[in-house]
Write a protein that holds these residues in place. Structure first.
Motif, PDB file in Angstrom:
ATOM      1  N   ARG A  24     -95.008  31.606  25.301  1.00 25.72           N
ATOM      2  CA  ARG A  24     -94.509  32.958  25.553  1.00 25.72           C
ATOM      3  C   ARG A  24     -95.430  33.689  26.543  1.00 25.72           C
ATOM      4  N   VAL A  25     -94.826  34.371  27.505  1.00 25.20           N
ATOM      5  CA  VAL A  25     -95.582  35.050  28.565  1.00 25.20           C
ATOM      6  C   VAL A  25     -96.536  36.087  27.979  1.00 25.20           C
ATOM      7  N   GLY A  26     -96.023  36.853  27.020  1.00 28.47           N
ATOM      8  CA  GLY A  26     -96.858  37.898  26.419  1.00 28.47           C
ATOM      9  C   GLY A  26     -98.082  37.334  25.724  1.00 28.47           C
ATOM     10  N   VAL A  27     -97.920  36.214  25.048  1.00 30.99           N
ATOM     11  CA  VAL A  27     -99.035  35.574  24.352  1.00 30.99           C
ATOM     12  C   VAL A  27    -100.058  35.057  25.348  1.00 30.99           C
ATOM     13  N   GLN A  28     -99.580  34.468  26.437  1.00 28.20           N
ATOM     14  CA  GLN A  28    -100.497  33.932  27.445  1.00 28.20           C
ATOM     15  C   GLN A  28    -101.278  35.048  28.147  1.00 28.20           C
ATOM     16  N   LYS A  29    -100.667  36.217  28.334  1.00 24.34           N
ATOM     17  CA  LYS A  29    -101.380  37.353  28.918  1.00 24.34           C
ATOM     18  C   LYS A  29    -102.472  37.848  27.977  1.00 24.34           C
ATOM     19  N   LEU A  30    -102.147  37.889  26.688  1.00 27.65           N
ATOM     20  CA  LEU A  30    -103.157  38.281  25.699  1.00 27.65           C
ATOM     21  C   LEU A  30    -104.303  37.286  25.671  1.00 27.65           C
ATOM     22  N   LEU A  31    -103.970  36.021  25.773  1.00 26.90           N
ATOM     23  CA  LEU A  31    -104.992  34.976  25.782  1.00 26.90           C
ATOM     24  C   LEU A  31    -105.883  35.093  27.014  1.00 26.90           C
ATOM     25  N   GLU A  32    -105.289  35.426  28.146  1.00 20.73           N
ATOM     26  CA  GLU A  32    -106.065  35.612  29.381  1.00 20.73           C
ATOM     27  C   GLU A  32    -107.041  36.771  29.225  1.00 20.73           C
ATOM     28  N   GLN A  33    -106.591  37.888  28.621  1.00 18.55           N
ATOM     29  CA  GLN A  33    -107.463  39.035  28.378  1.00 18.55           C
ATOM     30  C   GLN A  33    -108.602  38.660  27.433  1.00 18.55           C
ATOM     31  N   PHE A  34    -108.276  37.887  26.411  1.00 19.51           N
ATOM     32  CA  PHE A  34    -109.281  37.434  25.453  1.00 19.51           C
ATOM     33  C   PHE A  34    -110.356  36.599  26.144  1.00 19.51           C
ATOM     34  N   GLU A  35    -109.927  35.672  26.988  1.00 22.78           N
ATOM     35  CA  GLU A  35    -110.879  34.795  27.671  1.00 22.78           C
ATOM     36  C   GLU A  35    -111.765  35.575  28.634  1.00 22.78           C
ATOM     37  N   LYS A  36    -111.217  36.611  29.276  1.00 24.90           N
ATOM     38  CA  LYS A  36    -112.017  37.446  30.170  1.00 24.90           C
ATOM     39  C   LYS A  36    -113.074  38.219  29.377  1.00 24.90           C
ATOM     40  N   ARG A  37    -112.689  38.710  28.197  1.00 24.46           N
ATOM     41  CA  ARG A  37    -113.644  39.416  27.342  1.00 24.46           C
ATOM     42  C   ARG A  37    -114.750  38.494  26.876  1.00 24.46           C
ATOM     43  N   GLN A  38    -114.375  37.269  26.518  1.00 24.75           N
ATOM     44  CA  GLN A  38    -115.376  36.305  26.055  1.00 24.75           C
ATOM     45  C   GLN A  38    -116.353  35.952  27.175  1.00 24.75           C
ATOM     46  N   LEU A  39    -115.818  35.812  28.398  1.00 26.02           N
ATOM     47  CA  LEU A  39    -116.674  35.519  29.547  1.00 26.02           C
ATOM     48  C   LEU A  39    -117.640  36.668  29.803  1.00 26.02           C
ATOM     49  N   LYS A  40    -117.138  37.905  29.680  1.00 23.12           N
ATOM     50  CA  LYS A  40    -117.986  39.077  29.878  1.00 23.12           C
ATOM     51  C   LYS A  40    -119.085  39.122  28.827  1.00 23.12           C
ATOM     52  N   LYS A  41    -118.739  38.802  27.581  1.00 25.63           N
ATOM     53  CA  LYS A  41    -119.732  38.772  26.513  1.00 25.63           C
ATOM     54  C   LYS A  41    -120.836  37.761  26.813  1.00 25.63           C
ATOM     55  N   GLN A  42    -120.446  36.599  27.301  1.00 26.48           N
ATOM     56  CA  GLN A  42    -121.421  35.566  27.624  1.00 26.48           C
ATOM     57  C   GLN A  42    -122.332  36.004  28.769  1.00 26.48           C
ATOM     58  N   GLU A  43    -121.749  36.697  29.762  1.00 27.18           N
ATOM     59  CA  GLU A  43    -122.546  37.177  30.892  1.00 27.18           C
ATOM     60  C   GLU A  43    -123.562  38.221  30.424  1.00 27.18           C
ATOM     61  N   LEU A  44    -123.124  39.138  29.546  1.00 25.44           N
ATOM     62  CA  LEU A  44    -124.023  40.167  29.034  1.00 25.44           C
ATOM     63  C   LEU A  44    -125.126  39.558  28.170  1.00 25.44           C
ATOM     64  N   LYS A  45    -124.760  38.544  27.387  1.00 26.85           N
ATOM     65  CA  LYS A  45    -125.745  37.864  26.544  1.00 26.85           C
ATOM     66  C   LYS A  45    -126.794  37.173  27.410  1.00 26.85           C
ATOM     67  N   LYS A  46    -126.337  36.487  28.462  1.00 29.99           N
ATOM     68  CA  LYS A  46    -127.259  35.801  29.365  1.00 29.99           C
ATOM     69  C   LYS A  46    -128.187  36.799  30.046  1.00 29.99           C
TER      70      LYS A  46
END
Length: 248
Positions: A24-46
């Motif tokens: 579902r398109v809506g689910v994949q958009k939510l997943l994309e937002q989630f992955e961007k947040r996780q990447l940002k968290k990793q960058e801030l942690k580093k």
């Protein structure tokens, strides 16, 4: 339901695999937002752990009580110089903490609460405009930092200082150029000093309306200079600074 779970801190790998297979398109958009947040968290942690390099080096040598020191208010033509000294605990973790100038006002305020709540000790040093005129801005900055260290209720074993050294203090110390962006302890001090001074300038603004202190924090903006021309100087202006000295 999927959105709430992705925004929570309880996401299992098995569930993520299941969601990735949902076409579902809506689910994949939510997943994309989630992955961007996780990447940002990793960058801030580093970035956070990279800013622990000076502290970690000292701790490997047996030094535990490390005070980060920074000051704000060298450049304005009004208001005090404010310095802070902060000793952080071993397990302190605040991703996103950096030079206070790079943070929004809202972020600085929220970070201040965490820092003051968790810090082992916090000291403030304030040098008034009158004192600045008497001793010059460089000496005033040093004095504010020394006062901040003296206000610490626990004696530090080492000082990490943003771009300066304090020759009159009998503590081992390290001066770090752009230290508020390289040391987490100095960054914490930067936030404490900045928020403290901004609050002071807002209080001054309520006593002396018309100057815009609550917006420019005492810096020589066009609005500030125009107010000086029409209203004259206040007790909070640095009389030795141009262009204030023209309107005393």
């Amino acid at each position: 339901m999927i959105k709430e779970k992705l925004f929570s801190d309880h996401v299992s790998d098995e569930w993520l695999i299941h969601i990735k297979n949902d076409e579902r398109v809506g689910v994949q958009k939510l997943l994309e937002q989630f992955e961007k947040r996780q990447l940002k968290k990793q960058e801030l942690k580093k970035a956070f752990y990279e800013m622990m390099q000076y502290e970690n080096k000292l701790k490997s040598q047996g030094v535990q009580l490390i005070a980060g020191i920074d000051e704000v208010g060298r450049g304005p033509i009004a208001g005090p110089v404010v310095a802070a000294a902060v000793i952080l605990p071993e397990d302190f973790y605040l991703p996103g903490l950096t030079d206070s100038k790079k943070l929004s006002e809202q972020k600085r305020e929220s970070f201040l609460d965490v820092i003051t709540d968790q810090a082992i000790a916090v000291g403030l040093g304030i040098v008034s405009p009158t004192e600045i005129d008497l001793m010059n801005i460089h000496q005033a900055s040093l004095e504010a930092m020394k006062r901040a260290v003296h206000e610490l209720l626990i004696q530090p074993e080492h000082l990490l200082i943003d771009a300066m050294k304090l020759p009159d203090l009998n503590y081992p110390q390290t001066s770090i150029i752009k230290g508020d962006a390289k040391s987490i302890s100095i960054a914490a001090a930067s936030v404490v000093a900045k928020v403290t001074r901004d609050r002071m300038m807002k209080d001054i603004a309520s006593d002396y309306p018309g100057y815009g202190f609550e917006k420019h924090m005492g810096y020589g903006t066009r609005e500030h200079i125009e107010a000086l021309k029409t209203l004259g100087s206040t007790p909070y202006h640095r009389k030795s600074f141009a262009p204030v000295n023209q309107f005393v």
